[in-house]
Write a protein that holds these residues in place. Structure first.
Motif, PDB file in Angstrom:
ATOM      1  N   ILE A  38       0.827  -1.214   0.000  1.00 49.11           N
ATOM      2  CA  ILE A  38       0.000   0.000   0.000  1.00 49.11           C
ATOM      3  C   ILE A  38       0.859   1.261   0.000  1.00 49.11           C
ATOM      4  CG2 ILE A  38      -1.552   1.377   1.458  1.00 49.11           C
ATOM      5  CD1 ILE A  38      -3.157  -1.149   1.968  1.00 49.11           C
ATOM      6  N   PRO A  39       1.901   1.354   0.836  1.00 51.18           N
ATOM      7  CA  PRO A  39       2.772   2.529   0.757  1.00 51.18           C
ATOM      8  C   PRO A  39       3.442   2.692  -0.605  1.00 51.18           C
ATOM      9  CG  PRO A  39       3.060   1.453   2.874  1.00 51.18           C
ATOM     10  CD  PRO A  39       2.195   0.544   2.045  1.00 51.18           C
ATOM     11  N   GLN A  40       3.751   1.589  -1.293  1.00 60.93           N
ATOM     12  CA  GLN A  40       4.344   1.700  -2.625  1.00 60.93           C
ATOM     13  C   GLN A  40       3.397   2.413  -3.583  1.00 60.93           C
ATOM     14  OE1 GLN A  40       6.166  -2.664  -2.675  1.00 60.93           O
ATOM     15  NE2 GLN A  40       6.665  -1.589  -4.566  1.00 60.93           N
ATOM     16  N   VAL A  41       2.107   2.086  -3.503  1.00 59.28           N
ATOM     17  CA  VAL A  41       1.127   2.717  -4.391  1.00 59.28           C
ATOM     18  C   VAL A  41       0.998   4.203  -4.063  1.00 59.28           C
ATOM     19  CG1 VAL A  41      -1.274   2.703  -5.171  1.00 59.28           C
ATOM     20  CG2 VAL A  41      -0.127   0.535  -4.635  1.00 59.28           C
ATOM     21  N   LEU A  42       0.888   4.522  -2.778  1.00 58.27           N
ATOM     22  CA  LEU A  42       0.775   5.920  -2.366  1.00 58.27           C
ATOM     23  C   LEU A  42       2.022   6.710  -2.771  1.00 58.27           C
ATOM     24  CD1 LEU A  42      -0.611   5.342   1.244  1.00 58.27           C
ATOM     25  CD2 LEU A  42      -1.871   6.417  -0.625  1.00 58.27           C
ATOM     26  N   ALA A  43       3.194   6.124  -2.531  1.00 60.41           N
ATOM     27  CA  ALA A  43       4.454   6.808  -2.813  1.00 60.41           C
ATOM     28  C   ALA A  43       4.648   7.058  -4.296  1.00 60.41           C
ATOM     29  CB  ALA A  43       5.621   5.987  -2.257  1.00 60.41           C
TER      30      ALA A  43
ATOM     31  N   SER B  29      -6.857 -11.660  -0.496  1.00 65.31           N
ATOM     32  CA  SER B  29      -5.972 -10.923  -1.417  1.00 65.31           C
ATOM     33  C   SER B  29      -6.699  -9.764  -2.097  1.00 65.31           C
ATOM     34  CB  SER B  29      -5.403 -11.885  -2.475  1.00 65.31           C
ATOM     35  OG  SER B  29      -4.678 -12.932  -1.871  1.00 65.31           O
ATOM     36  N   ARG B  30      -7.496  -9.039  -1.303  1.00 65.38           N
ATOM     37  CA  ARG B  30      -8.310  -7.970  -1.887  1.00 65.38           C
ATOM     38  C   ARG B  30      -7.794  -6.559  -1.609  1.00 65.38           C
ATOM     39  NH1 ARG B  30     -14.221  -9.599   0.189  1.00 65.38           N
ATOM     40  NH2 ARG B  30     -13.022  -9.912   2.089  1.00 65.38           N
ATOM     41  N   SER B  31      -6.797  -6.421  -0.748  1.00 64.24           N
ATOM     42  CA  SER B  31      -6.362  -5.081  -0.348  1.00 64.24           C
ATOM     43  C   SER B  31      -5.906  -4.238  -1.531  1.00 64.24           C
ATOM     44  CB  SER B  31      -5.234  -5.183   0.683  1.00 64.24           C
ATOM     45  OG  SER B  31      -5.687  -5.796   1.865  1.00 64.24           O
ATOM     46  N   ILE B  32      -5.087  -4.817  -2.394  1.00 62.92           N
ATOM     47  CA  ILE B  32      -4.616  -4.086  -3.568  1.00 62.92           C
ATOM     48  C   ILE B  32      -5.679  -4.082  -4.652  1.00 62.92           C
ATOM     49  CG2 ILE B  32      -2.907  -4.033  -5.422  1.00 62.92           C
ATOM     50  CD1 ILE B  32      -1.814  -3.085  -2.770  1.00 62.92           C
ATOM     51  N   ARG B  33      -6.317  -5.219  -4.867  1.00 61.46           N
ATOM     52  CA  ARG B  33      -7.329  -5.292  -5.934  1.00 61.46           C
ATOM     53  C   ARG B  33      -8.454  -4.297  -5.701  1.00 61.46           C
ATOM     54  NH1 ARG B  33     -10.226 -10.028  -6.350  1.00 61.46           N
ATOM     55  NH2 ARG B  33      -9.432 -10.949  -4.434  1.00 61.46           N
TER      56      ARG B  33
ATOM     57  N   LYS C 196      -0.577   8.658 -13.067  1.00 58.61           N
ATOM     58  CA  LYS C 196       0.570   8.258 -13.861  1.00 58.61           C
ATOM     59  C   LYS C 196       0.217   7.107 -14.794  1.00 58.61           C
ATOM     60  CE  LYS C 196       4.401   9.337 -10.700  1.00 58.61           C
ATOM     61  NZ  LYS C 196       5.543   8.735  -9.968  1.00 58.61           N
ATOM     62  N   SER C 197       0.911   7.034 -15.904  1.00 55.63           N
ATOM     63  CA  SER C 197       0.785   5.875 -16.777  1.00 55.63           C
ATOM     64  C   SER C 197       1.691   4.780 -16.224  1.00 55.63           C
ATOM     65  CB  SER C 197       1.188   6.221 -18.208  1.00 55.63           C
ATOM     66  OG  SER C 197       2.524   6.694 -18.247  1.00 55.63           O
ATOM     67  N   ALA C 198       1.391   3.549 -16.553  1.00 53.56           N
ATOM     68  CA  ALA C 198       2.136   2.423 -16.002  1.00 53.56           C
ATOM     69  C   ALA C 198       3.630   2.495 -16.309  1.00 53.56           C
ATOM     70  CB  ALA C 198       1.553   1.109 -16.518  1.00 53.56           C
ATOM     71  N   ASP C 199       3.996   3.050 -17.455  1.00 49.29           N
ATOM     72  CA  ASP C 199       5.419   3.110 -17.811  1.00 49.29           C
ATOM     73  C   ASP C 199       6.186   4.158 -17.004  1.00 49.29           C
ATOM     74  OD1 ASP C 199       4.342   5.388 -18.912  1.00 49.29           O
ATOM     75  OD2 ASP C 199       5.064   5.017 -20.948  1.00 49.29           O
TER      76      ASP C 199
ATOM     77  N   ILE D 225       5.563   1.112  -7.880  1.00 49.42           N
ATOM     78  CA  ILE D 225       4.597   0.051  -8.161  1.00 49.42           C
ATOM     79  C   ILE D 225       5.235  -1.002  -9.064  1.00 49.42           C
ATOM     80  CG2 ILE D 225       2.390  -0.499  -9.266  1.00 49.42           C
ATOM     81  CD1 ILE D 225       1.463   2.337  -8.526  1.00 49.42           C
ATOM     82  N   GLY D 226       5.159  -2.245  -8.637  1.00 55.14           N
ATOM     83  CA  GLY D 226       5.720  -3.323  -9.435  1.00 55.14           C
ATOM     84  C   GLY D 226       7.224  -3.473  -9.320  1.00 55.14           C
TER      85      GLY D 226
END
Length: 241
Positions: free
Chosen positions: A77-82, A111-115, A186-189, A194-195
């Protein structure tokens, strides 16, 4: 963890000490019903619902409102926020959000927290980023469209001038919250967190045995119970003391 660790872990109580009513910074939260954001900078109690807080010391406090059960959610979750915020991972402080209906669902299973929360956490990060960019645009006297956030700084692409998050936090906290429909995600690239591979923020505590789980909780006059299995399939409880 060592004081030199990139990511620190703070309880909600620790954050209240750092961000009391007299403290400065930017704080954002989300309501449990609609996820529409609300400012939470009035005082210590309002800060209990923190998702993102930025101190004048340039530390970025990111709240994880789900439970760590070995799945690494206090890192995810912090990765997504950051990522949407444009935060420097070395300046991230992970805050554990305790039970509070204003977080929305804190149910941690399946496994729903991120989804279920991925887009909402991105919106929270983008919201804070937008406010920091608006504050920087005012100070640098440039259009917001010419700014970007990189490693805890708001940078003017054309001139290379930049301002630290910590220097903008107070001014940003006084701005109106942008509408979700106005946010530019942001776009995924362009993802930087994230990731990407990040060491689990609780790894050292897990390895040295200092991490606390529900099983470790001890209360006064605490009672213990265990499940008694019937000796025969299909058996029913005859009596219970």
């Amino acid at each position: 963890m060592s004081q030199f660790s990139a990511v620190q872990n703070f309880s909600r109580r620790d954050v209240l000490k750092l961000f009391g009513a007299a403290g400065g910074g930017l704080a954002l939260g989300a309501s449990g019903i609609s996820w529409s954001p609300m400012a939470l900078a009035q005082g210590g109690e309002a800060r209990l619902n923190l998702f993102i807080a930025i101190g004048e010391d340039d530390k970025v406090y990111l709240t994880c409102h789900r439970s760590e059960m070995g799945q690494g959610i206090r890192t995810g979750i912090p990765q997504v926020l950051a990522d949407e915020l444009g935060a420097d991972w070395d300046k991230v402080v992970v805050v554990q959000g305790l039970a509070d209906k204003r977080y929305g669902s804190q149910n941690t299973d399946g496994s729903r927290s991120i989804r279920k929360g991925f887009d909402k956490m991105r919106e929270m990060g983008a919201m804070a980023r937008t406010m920091l960019e608006q504050a920087a645009a005012e100070q640098l006297k440039v259009p917001v469209s010419e700014l970007e956030t990189v490693n805890n700084q708001v940078r003017h692409r054309a001139s290379g001038r930049s301002l630290r998050f910590g220097d903008l936090a107070l001014a940003a906290s006084k701005l109106p919250l942008p509408e979700v429909s106005e946010l530019k995600l942001k776009s995924a690239d362009a993802y930087t967190h994230i990731g990407k591979g990040h060491t689990i923020v609780d790894m050292e505590a897990i390895l040295d045995g200092t991490a606390q789980y529900g099983f470790d909780v001890r209360l006064d006059n605490m009672l213990y119970a265990s499940i008694v299995r019937p000796p025969v399939l299909g058996s029913q409880v005859a009596k219970l003391d």
